[in-house]
Design a protein around this motif. Sequence first.
Motif, mmCIF file in Angstrom:
data_model
loop_
_atom_site.group_PDB
_atom_site.id
_atom_site.type_symbol
_atom_site.label_atom_id
_atom_site.label_comp_id
_atom_site.label_asym_id
_atom_site.label_seq_id
_atom_site.Cartn_x
_atom_site.Cartn_y
_atom_site.Cartn_z
ATOM 1 N N MET A 233 18.216 54.413 44.306
ATOM 2 C CA MET A 233 17.882 54.943 45.612
ATOM 3 C C MET A 233 16.448 54.549 45.940
ATOM 4 S SD MET A 233 17.631 58.922 46.879
ATOM 5 C CE MET A 233 19.369 59.207 46.804
ATOM 6 N N ASN A 234 16.260 54.090 47.129
ATOM 7 C CA ASN A 234 14.922 53.755 47.604
ATOM 8 C C ASN A 234 14.503 54.780 48.641
ATOM 9 O OD1 ASN A 234 14.635 51.367 46.100
ATOM 10 N ND2 ASN A 234 15.939 50.293 47.564
ATOM 11 N N VAL A 235 13.255 55.184 48.568
ATOM 12 C CA VAL A 235 12.731 56.184 49.491
ATOM 13 C C VAL A 235 11.448 55.645 50.098
ATOM 14 C CG1 VAL A 235 11.851 58.537 49.695
ATOM 15 C CG2 VAL A 235 13.706 58.050 48.104
ATOM 16 N N ASN A 236 11.310 55.776 51.403
ATOM 17 C CA ASN A 236 10.086 55.370 52.089
ATOM 18 C C ASN A 236 9.209 56.597 52.283
ATOM 19 O OD1 ASN A 236 10.858 52.643 52.419
ATOM 20 N ND2 ASN A 236 12.209 53.255 54.080
ATOM 21 N N LEU A 237 7.961 56.479 51.870
ATOM 22 C CA LEU A 237 7.008 57.572 52.012
ATOM 23 C C LEU A 237 5.916 57.176 52.981
ATOM 24 C CD1 LEU A 237 6.530 58.493 48.231
ATOM 25 C CD2 LEU A 237 8.029 59.613 49.884
ATOM 26 N N THR A 238 5.310 58.170 53.601
ATOM 27 C CA THR A 238 4.140 57.909 54.426
ATOM 28 C C THR A 238 3.008 57.475 53.492
ATOM 29 O OG1 THR A 238 3.305 60.164 54.240
ATOM 30 C CG2 THR A 238 4.818 59.705 56.083
ATOM 31 N N PRO A 239 2.012 56.803 54.007
ATOM 32 C CA PRO A 239 0.884 56.405 53.147
ATOM 33 C C PRO A 239 0.232 57.602 52.441
ATOM 34 C CG PRO A 239 0.782 55.207 55.222
ATOM 35 C CD PRO A 239 1.879 56.234 55.355
ATOM 36 N N GLN A 240 0.152 58.730 53.123
ATOM 37 C CA GLN A 240 -0.460 59.928 52.527
ATOM 38 C C GLN A 240 0.372 60.426 51.347
ATOM 39 O OE1 GLN A 240 0.279 59.654 55.830
ATOM 40 N NE2 GLN A 240 -1.706 59.617 56.836
ATOM 41 N N LEU A 241 1.698 60.474 51.514
ATOM 42 C CA LEU A 241 2.554 60.932 50.424
ATOM 43 C C LEU A 241 2.550 59.934 49.262
ATOM 44 C CD1 LEU A 241 5.608 62.404 52.360
ATOM 45 C CD2 LEU A 241 3.809 63.654 51.156
ATOM 46 N N GLU A 242 2.535 58.659 49.595
ATOM 47 C CA GLU A 242 2.486 57.634 48.556
ATOM 48 C C GLU A 242 1.200 57.777 47.737
ATOM 49 O OE1 GLU A 242 2.699 52.797 48.279
ATOM 50 O OE2 GLU A 242 3.649 53.795 49.991
ATOM 51 N N GLU A 243 0.092 58.027 48.407
ATOM 52 C CA GLU A 243 -1.178 58.219 47.708
ATOM 53 C C GLU A 243 -1.123 59.472 46.831
ATOM 54 O OE1 GLU A 243 -4.646 57.919 45.958
ATOM 55 O OE2 GLU A 243 -3.669 56.325 47.101
ATOM 56 N N MET A 244 -0.491 60.520 47.322
ATOM 57 C CA MET A 244 -0.369 61.752 46.540
ATOM 58 C C MET A 244 0.421 61.489 45.255
ATOM 59 S SD MET A 244 1.340 65.454 47.531
ATOM 60 C CE MET A 244 0.455 65.554 49.058
ATOM 61 N N VAL A 245 1.500 60.751 45.379
ATOM 62 C CA VAL A 245 2.312 60.417 44.205
ATOM 63 C C VAL A 245 1.481 59.594 43.225
ATOM 64 C CG1 VAL A 245 4.321 59.120 43.400
ATOM 65 C CG2 VAL A 245 4.523 60.587 45.418
ATOM 66 N N ARG A 246 0.796 58.587 43.718
ATOM 67 C CA ARG A 246 -0.044 57.749 42.852
ATOM 68 C C ARG A 246 -1.107 58.590 42.138
ATOM 69 N NH1 ARG A 246 -0.120 53.446 47.035
ATOM 70 N NH2 ARG A 246 1.296 51.857 46.287
ATOM 71 N N ALA A 247 -1.723 59.512 42.895
ATOM 72 C CA ALA A 247 -2.778 60.356 42.318
ATOM 73 C C ALA A 247 -2.212 61.240 41.203
ATOM 74 C CB ALA A 247 -3.413 61.214 43.407
ATOM 75 N N LYS A 248 -1.014 61.759 41.381
ATOM 76 C CA LYS A 248 -0.395 62.591 40.345
ATOM 77 C C LYS A 248 -0.136 61.779 39.086
ATOM 78 C CE LYS A 248 0.005 66.501 42.574
ATOM 79 N NZ LYS A 248 -0.640 67.726 42.133
ATOM 80 N N VAL A 249 0.354 60.568 39.255
ATOM 81 C CA VAL A 249 0.624 59.705 38.098
ATOM 82 C C VAL A 249 -0.690 59.306 37.433
ATOM 83 C CG1 VAL A 249 1.597 57.501 37.332
ATOM 84 C CG2 VAL A 249 2.832 58.888 39.014
ATOM 85 N N THR A 250 -1.685 58.922 38.234
ATOM 86 C CA THR A 250 -2.985 58.506 37.703
ATOM 87 C C THR A 250 -3.669 59.646 36.948
ATOM 88 O OG1 THR A 250 -3.245 56.931 39.510
ATOM 89 C CG2 THR A 250 -5.244 57.556 38.334
ATOM 90 N N SER A 251 -3.465 60.868 37.397
ATOM 91 C CA SER A 251 -4.108 62.018 36.750
ATOM 92 C C SER A 251 -3.548 62.280 35.359
ATOM 93 C CB SER A 251 -3.924 63.270 37.607
ATOM 94 O OG SER A 251 -2.575 63.742 37.499
ATOM 95 N N GLY A 252 -2.390 61.706 35.079
ATOM 96 C CA GLY A 252 -1.762 61.937 33.781
ATOM 97 C C GLY A 252 -0.814 63.124 33.770
ATOM 98 N N MET A 253 -0.739 63.817 34.899
ATOM 99 C CA MET A 253 0.170 64.968 34.976
ATOM 100 C C MET A 253 1.627 64.522 34.912
ATOM 101 S SD MET A 253 -1.700 67.291 37.923
ATOM 102 C CE MET A 253 -0.392 68.497 37.888
#
Length: 81
Positions: free
Chosen positions: A1-21
């Motif tokens: 499944m592919n999901v399109n996110l707004t740039p803000q949501l995409e950044e939030m996802v990236r930040a969560k992954v980058t944080s190590g959470m």
Amino acid sequence: MNVNLTPQLEEMVRAKVTSGMYTSASEVVREALRLMGEQDRLKEAKVEELRREVKRGLESGPSEPWDVAAIKKKARAKAAA
């Protein structure tokens, strides 16, 4: 499944992954969907409780008129005592 996110949501996802959470974007999305499902269940429980309370009120009998002045007078007398 592919999901399109707004740039803000995409950044939030990236930040969560980058944080190590989270270890991946998929993990972030799964957690978000789990939380959304939990919120939905809580909302439904609140609606059901409201329905029970409305039913209880309707089954409690006919309403009775009340006199605001008399209620205030009684409360003031109780407070003065």
